[in-house]
Scaffold this active site. Structure first.
Site, PDB file in Angstrom:
ATOM      1  N   PRO A 158      16.128  11.807 -15.410  1.00  0.00           N
ATOM      2  CA  PRO A 158      15.371  12.707 -14.551  1.00  0.00           C
ATOM      3  C   PRO A 158      14.760  13.918 -15.257  1.00  0.00           C
ATOM      4  O   PRO A 158      15.377  14.495 -16.155  1.00  0.00           O
ATOM      5  CB  PRO A 158      16.407  13.170 -13.516  1.00  0.00           C
ATOM      6  CG  PRO A 158      17.722  12.894 -14.129  1.00  0.00           C
ATOM      7  CD  PRO A 158      17.534  11.692 -15.013  1.00  0.00           C
ATOM      8  N   ASN A 159      13.564  14.226 -14.817  1.00  0.00           N
ATOM      9  CA  ASN A 159      12.788  15.403 -15.249  1.00  0.00           C
ATOM     10  C   ASN A 159      12.204  15.288 -16.656  1.00  0.00           C
ATOM     11  O   ASN A 159      11.428  16.146 -17.070  1.00  0.00           O
ATOM     12  CB  ASN A 159      13.623  16.693 -15.133  1.00  0.00           C
ATOM     13  CG  ASN A 159      14.092  16.920 -13.717  1.00  0.00           C
ATOM     14  OD1 ASN A 159      13.287  16.941 -12.788  1.00  0.00           O
ATOM     15  ND2 ASN A 159      15.387  17.046 -13.516  1.00  0.00           N
ATOM     16  N   ARG A 212       7.792  21.471 -18.962  1.00  0.00           N
ATOM     17  CA  ARG A 212       9.068  21.906 -18.386  1.00  0.00           C
ATOM     18  C   ARG A 212       9.861  22.736 -19.400  1.00  0.00           C
ATOM     19  O   ARG A 212      10.172  22.242 -20.493  1.00  0.00           O
ATOM     20  CB  ARG A 212       9.837  20.624 -18.050  1.00  0.00           C
ATOM     21  CG  ARG A 212      11.281  20.817 -17.780  1.00  0.00           C
ATOM     22  CD  ARG A 212      12.041  19.498 -17.830  1.00  0.00           C
ATOM     23  NE  ARG A 212      13.374  19.751 -17.383  1.00  0.00           N
ATOM     24  CZ  ARG A 212      14.447  19.067 -17.765  1.00  0.00           C
ATOM     25  NH1 ARG A 212      14.318  18.054 -18.576  1.00  0.00           N
ATOM     26  NH2 ARG A 212      15.627  19.394 -17.318  1.00  0.00           N
ATOM     27  N   TYR A 256      13.008  22.771 -24.352  1.00  0.00           N
ATOM     28  CA  TYR A 256      12.766  21.345 -24.618  1.00  0.00           C
ATOM     29  C   TYR A 256      11.544  21.068 -25.493  1.00  0.00           C
ATOM     30  O   TYR A 256      11.279  19.910 -25.829  1.00  0.00           O
ATOM     31  CB  TYR A 256      12.648  20.582 -23.281  1.00  0.00           C
ATOM     32  CG  TYR A 256      13.897  20.676 -22.445  1.00  0.00           C
ATOM     33  CD1 TYR A 256      15.111  20.211 -22.925  1.00  0.00           C
ATOM     34  CD2 TYR A 256      13.873  21.247 -21.167  1.00  0.00           C
ATOM     35  CE1 TYR A 256      16.272  20.311 -22.173  1.00  0.00           C
ATOM     36  CE2 TYR A 256      15.023  21.351 -20.402  1.00  0.00           C
ATOM     37  CZ  TYR A 256      16.216  20.877 -20.908  1.00  0.00           C
ATOM     38  OH  TYR A 256      17.361  20.973 -20.162  1.00  0.00           O
ATOM     39  N   ASN A 307      18.560   9.107 -23.058  1.00  0.00           N
ATOM     40  CA  ASN A 307      18.711  10.505 -22.654  1.00  0.00           C
ATOM     41  C   ASN A 307      18.874  10.519 -21.133  1.00  0.00           C
ATOM     42  O   ASN A 307      17.890  10.410 -20.394  1.00  0.00           O
ATOM     43  CB  ASN A 307      17.492  11.331 -23.063  1.00  0.00           C
ATOM     44  CG  ASN A 307      17.679  12.812 -22.752  1.00  0.00           C
ATOM     45  OD1 ASN A 307      18.601  13.177 -22.008  1.00  0.00           O
ATOM     46  ND2 ASN A 307      16.824  13.658 -23.296  1.00  0.00           N
ATOM     47  N   ALA A 334      20.126  15.328 -16.673  1.00  0.00           N
ATOM     48  CA  ALA A 334      21.244  15.983 -15.975  1.00  0.00           C
ATOM     49  C   ALA A 334      22.320  14.988 -15.533  1.00  0.00           C
ATOM     50  O   ALA A 334      23.490  15.367 -15.361  1.00  0.00           O
ATOM     51  CB  ALA A 334      20.715  16.751 -14.771  1.00  0.00           C
ATOM     52  N   GLU A 354      23.486   8.084 -27.136  1.00  0.00           N
ATOM     53  CA  GLU A 354      23.064   9.158 -26.227  1.00  0.00           C
ATOM     54  C   GLU A 354      22.333  10.233 -27.023  1.00  0.00           C
ATOM     55  O   GLU A 354      22.808  10.653 -28.082  1.00  0.00           O
ATOM     56  CB  GLU A 354      24.297   9.758 -25.547  1.00  0.00           C
ATOM     57  CG  GLU A 354      23.951  10.904 -24.602  1.00  0.00           C
ATOM     58  CD  GLU A 354      25.167  11.392 -23.836  1.00  0.00           C
ATOM     59  OE1 GLU A 354      25.895  10.558 -23.266  1.00  0.00           O
ATOM     60  OE2 GLU A 354      25.388  12.614 -23.823  1.00  0.00           O
ATOM     61  N   HIS A 401      19.988  14.042 -26.777  1.00  0.00           N
ATOM     62  CA  HIS A 401      19.506  15.203 -26.032  1.00  0.00           C
ATOM     63  C   HIS A 401      18.606  16.036 -26.925  1.00  0.00           C
ATOM     64  O   HIS A 401      18.915  16.227 -28.113  1.00  0.00           O
ATOM     65  CB  HIS A 401      20.679  16.069 -25.554  1.00  0.00           C
ATOM     66  CG  HIS A 401      21.598  15.332 -24.654  1.00  0.00           C
ATOM     67  ND1 HIS A 401      21.300  15.093 -23.339  1.00  0.00           N
ATOM     68  CD2 HIS A 401      22.785  14.728 -24.893  1.00  0.00           C
ATOM     69  CE1 HIS A 401      22.281  14.384 -22.787  1.00  0.00           C
ATOM     70  NE2 HIS A 401      23.186  14.134 -23.704  1.00  0.00           N
ATOM     71  N   ARG A 442      25.023  25.418 -24.529  1.00  0.00           N
ATOM     72  CA  ARG A 442      24.374  25.900 -23.302  1.00  0.00           C
ATOM     73  C   ARG A 442      25.426  26.202 -22.224  1.00  0.00           C
ATOM     74  O   ARG A 442      26.556  26.543 -22.538  1.00  0.00           O
ATOM     75  CB  ARG A 442      23.336  24.855 -22.849  1.00  0.00           C
ATOM     76  CG  ARG A 442      22.244  24.628 -23.916  1.00  0.00           C
ATOM     77  CD  ARG A 442      21.194  23.642 -23.445  1.00  0.00           C
ATOM     78  NE  ARG A 442      20.492  24.141 -22.273  1.00  0.00           N
ATOM     79  CZ  ARG A 442      19.716  23.377 -21.498  1.00  0.00           C
ATOM     80  NH1 ARG A 442      19.538  22.102 -21.780  1.00  0.00           N
ATOM     81  NH2 ARG A 442      19.112  23.897 -20.443  1.00  0.00           N
TER      82      ARG A 442
HETATM   83  C1  DQA Z   1      18.832  17.182 -21.648  1.00  0.00           C
HETATM   84  C2  DQA Z   1      19.994  18.150 -21.407  1.00  0.00           C
HETATM   85  C3  DQA Z   1      20.466  18.090 -19.964  1.00  0.00           C
HETATM   86  O1  DQA Z   1      21.522  19.024 -19.743  1.00  0.00           O
HETATM   87  C4  DQA Z   1      19.327  18.440 -19.031  1.00  0.00           C
HETATM   88  O2  DQA Z   1      19.743  18.299 -17.693  1.00  0.00           O
HETATM   89  C5  DQA Z   1      18.099  17.648 -19.288  1.00  0.00           C
HETATM   90  C6  DQA Z   1      17.701  17.426 -20.680  1.00  0.00           C
HETATM   91  C7  DQA Z   1      18.266  17.327 -23.075  1.00  0.00           C
HETATM   92  O3  DQA Z   1      17.590  16.398 -23.517  1.00  0.00           O
HETATM   93  O4  DQA Z   1      18.472  18.341 -23.729  1.00  0.00           O
HETATM   94  O5  DQA Z   1      17.380  17.264 -18.380  1.00  0.00           O
HETATM   95  O6  DQA Z   1      19.312  15.860 -21.497  1.00  0.00           O
END
Ligand code: DQA
Length: 145
Positions: free
Chosen positions: A11-12, A19, A24, A73, A76, A97, A99, A106
């Site tokens: 998501p996102n 964003r 990011y 990835n 959240a 995984e 990020h 964080r």
């Molecule tokens: C993320 C880190 C997560 O905590 C966050 O919710 C994201 C992006 C990252 O790539 O740093 O959406 O996965």
């Protein structure tokens, strides 16, 4: 047989580039995908992104039949999705995984990953280069197997 890797984003992450760019970065997901394609010419990539947890579960299930591994990835969902953890645990292909941000530096709620314990490893904090490192780690793992 060529190595086939699913680059899966949760998501996102479709909003990368607009964003929270301080956290990011300014690159869009499309640019990140293009960079990977150019950097790893021998690998067959499939790029998928979904904001829906169940769709991510379905994509992980589908990957087990056609892909060598997944660079994932979960966004959240990383921090609370038991369904995604179970999906990763359910398939026998390796999952890395990744990020963009360093989730350990964080907010406290980001420090825990539900999914990392069932992945072969986690890469966090290198911006878009986390995906590059994720692919390198996955390829090495696959070649050593
Ligand atoms: C993320 C880190 C997560 O905590 C966050 O919710 C994201 C992006 C990252 O790539 O740093 O959406 O996965």
């Amino acid at each position: 047989m060529p190595i086939k890797i699913l680059i899966l984003n949760g998501p996102n992450l479709n909003l990368l580039g607009e964003r929270e760019t301080g956290t990011y970065g300014k690159e869009t997901l499309a640019v990140i995908e293009k960079t990977l394609t150019k950097a790893f010419t021998k690998i067959q990539f499939e790029f998928r992104q979904s904001n829906v947890e169940g769709e991510l579960v379905n994509l992980i299930h589908a990957a087990r039949k056609k892909d060598s591994g997944i660079v994932f990835n979960p966004g959240a969902y990383t921090h609370y999705s038991i369904a995604l953890r179970d999906a990763v645990a359910a398939v026998s292909i390796p999952v890395v995984e990744v990020h963009l941000s360093n989730i350990h530096a964080r907010e406290d709620f980001r420090k825990n990953s539900m999914t990392a314990p069932v992945c072969i490893g986690q890469i966090s904090g290198f911006g878009s280069y986390s995906y590059h490192l994720g692919v390198m780690a996955l390829v090495r793992y696959l070649e050593k197997k």
